[in-house]
Design a protein around this motif. Structure first.
Motif, PDB file in Angstrom:
ATOM      1  N   SER A  51      55.694  96.013   8.732  1.00 32.93           N
ATOM      2  CA  SER A  51      55.306  94.629   8.497  1.00 32.93           C
ATOM      3  C   SER A  51      55.687  94.290   7.056  1.00 32.93           C
ATOM      4  O   SER A  51      55.720  95.171   6.187  1.00 32.93           O
ATOM      5  N   LYS A  52      55.988  93.028   6.790  1.00 40.75           N
ATOM      6  CA  LYS A  52      56.376  92.636   5.424  1.00 40.75           C
ATOM      7  C   LYS A  52      55.297  93.013   4.414  1.00 40.75           C
ATOM      8  O   LYS A  52      55.603  93.477   3.319  1.00 40.75           O
ATOM      9  N   GLU A  53      54.048  92.842   4.800  1.00 43.17           N
ATOM     10  CA  GLU A  53      52.944  93.175   3.892  1.00 43.17           C
ATOM     11  C   GLU A  53      52.935  94.667   3.569  1.00 43.17           C
ATOM     12  O   GLU A  53      52.776  95.068   2.416  1.00 43.17           O
ATOM     13  N   TYR A  54      53.122  95.496   4.594  1.00 46.35           N
ATOM     14  CA  TYR A  54      53.124  96.945   4.392  1.00 46.35           C
ATOM     15  C   TYR A  54      54.370  97.384   3.624  1.00 46.35           C
ATOM     16  O   TYR A  54      54.312  98.230   2.736  1.00 46.35           O
ATOM     17  N   PHE A  55      55.500  96.777   3.955  1.00 44.70           N
ATOM     18  CA  PHE A  55      56.757  97.066   3.253  1.00 44.70           C
ATOM     19  C   PHE A  55      56.580  96.865   1.748  1.00 44.70           C
ATOM     20  O   PHE A  55      57.052  97.667   0.943  1.00 44.70           O
ATOM     21  N   SER A  56      55.884  95.802   1.374  1.00 42.58           N
ATOM     22  CA  SER A  56      55.721  95.478  -0.046  1.00 42.58           C
ATOM     23  C   SER A  56      54.873  96.504  -0.796  1.00 42.58           C
ATOM     24  O   SER A  56      54.915  96.529  -2.031  1.00 42.58           O
ATOM     25  N   THR A  57      54.158  97.376  -0.094  1.00 40.53           N
ATOM     26  CA  THR A  57      53.379  98.417  -0.784  1.00 40.53           C
ATOM     27  C   THR A  57      54.249  99.578  -1.253  1.00 40.53           C
ATOM     28  O   THR A  57      53.788 100.412  -2.016  1.00 40.53           O
ATOM     29  N   PHE A  58      55.500  99.622  -0.814  1.00 39.03           N
ATOM     30  CA  PHE A  58      56.402 100.716  -1.176  1.00 39.03           C
ATOM     31  C   PHE A  58      57.258 100.409  -2.400  1.00 39.03           C
ATOM     32  O   PHE A  58      57.972 101.278  -2.886  1.00 39.03           O
ATOM     33  N   THR A  59      57.222  99.159  -2.872  1.00 39.09           N
ATOM     34  CA  THR A  59      58.047  98.778  -4.008  1.00 39.09           C
ATOM     35  C   THR A  59      57.388  97.635  -4.768  1.00 39.09           C
ATOM     36  O   THR A  59      56.635  96.854  -4.178  1.00 39.09           O
ATOM     37  N   LYS A  61      59.464  95.600  -6.349  1.00 38.91           N
ATOM     38  CA  LYS A  61      60.542  94.616  -6.373  1.00 38.91           C
ATOM     39  C   LYS A  61      60.243  93.482  -5.409  1.00 38.91           C
ATOM     40  O   LYS A  61      59.516  93.640  -4.433  1.00 38.91           O
ATOM     41  N   GLU A  62      60.855  92.330  -5.688  1.00 35.89           N
ATOM     42  CA  GLU A  62      60.711  91.171  -4.826  1.00 35.89           C
ATOM     43  C   GLU A  62      61.339  91.459  -3.467  1.00 35.89           C
ATOM     44  O   GLU A  62      62.403  92.078  -3.375  1.00 35.89           O
ATOM     45  N   PHE A  63      60.691  91.010  -2.427  1.00 36.26           N
ATOM     46  CA  PHE A  63      61.189  91.184  -1.069  1.00 36.26           C
ATOM     47  C   PHE A  63      62.423  90.319  -0.850  1.00 36.26           C
ATOM     48  O   PHE A  63      62.407  89.125  -1.157  1.00 36.26           O
ATOM     49  N   ALA A  64      63.487  90.898  -0.324  1.00 37.28           N
ATOM     50  CA  ALA A  64      64.694  90.157   0.029  1.00 37.28           C
ATOM     51  C   ALA A  64      64.619  89.847   1.517  1.00 37.28           C
ATOM     52  O   ALA A  64      64.643  90.753   2.347  1.00 37.28           O
ATOM     53  N   ASP A  65      64.493  88.599   1.844  1.00 42.96           N
ATOM     54  CA  ASP A  65      64.373  88.189   3.238  1.00 42.96           C
ATOM     55  C   ASP A  65      65.696  88.467   3.954  1.00 42.96           C
ATOM     56  O   ASP A  65      66.739  87.887   3.597  1.00 42.96           O
TER      57      ASP A  65
END
Length: 145
Positions: A51-59, A61-65
């Motif tokens: 999930s985007k929310e979970y993905f963001s816990t690994f970095t 850096k800004e999420f690249a859509d």
């Protein structure tokens, strides 16, 4: 032995699981929950769809859509041109899109597929002789035949 785990983000985990299983991939339930799904391509290649929310816990850096930005291009080989066509057609029938025309280089054939979130996957077949000899040697041998 080396294994590859490619982490990709999704807006809808259930939709992503359905999409990737429609391509023939499996799911490892031991590493799948409400935040992530372990997509199994073979014994060495896995996608961790997060999930985007979970993905963001690994970095930090800004999420690249992936719908609007390309950060990585993933290529997976298939055993024949027909297998490339079959997997892309399955993806198209299950919510994917084909952003470019198929590419036929003689020694290599590829098609691009985007999942419903925009993550890109290229499916590729390369003539075994070209993989062993390199494309230039393969082309020279074909010209002499």
């Amino acid at each position: 032995m080396t294994h590859i785990f490619v982490n990709i983000a999704t807006n809808d985990l259930e939709r992503a699981k359905s999409f990737y299983t429609s391509l023939g991939a499996g799911i490892n339930p031991l590493f799948t929950d409400e935040n992530a799904a372990c997509i199994v391509w073979d014994d060495n290649v896995y996608f961790m769809v997060l999930s985007k929310e979970y993905f963001s816990t690994f970095t930090e850096k800004e999420f690249a859509d992936p719908a609007t930005h390309a950060q990585v291009l993933i290529a997976l080989s298939r055993e024949s041109r027909e297998a490339v066509d079959q997997i892309v057609e399955a993806g198209l029938a299950n919510g994917g899109t084909e952003p470019t025309e198929p590419k036929d280089y003689g020694f290599m054939y590829s098609r691009d597929l985007e999942d419903p979130d925009g993550n890109g996957i290229e499916f590729v077949f390369m003539e075994p002789q070209a993989a062993e000899q390199g494309p230039d040697a393969y082309a020279a041998a074909q010209a002499q035949a």
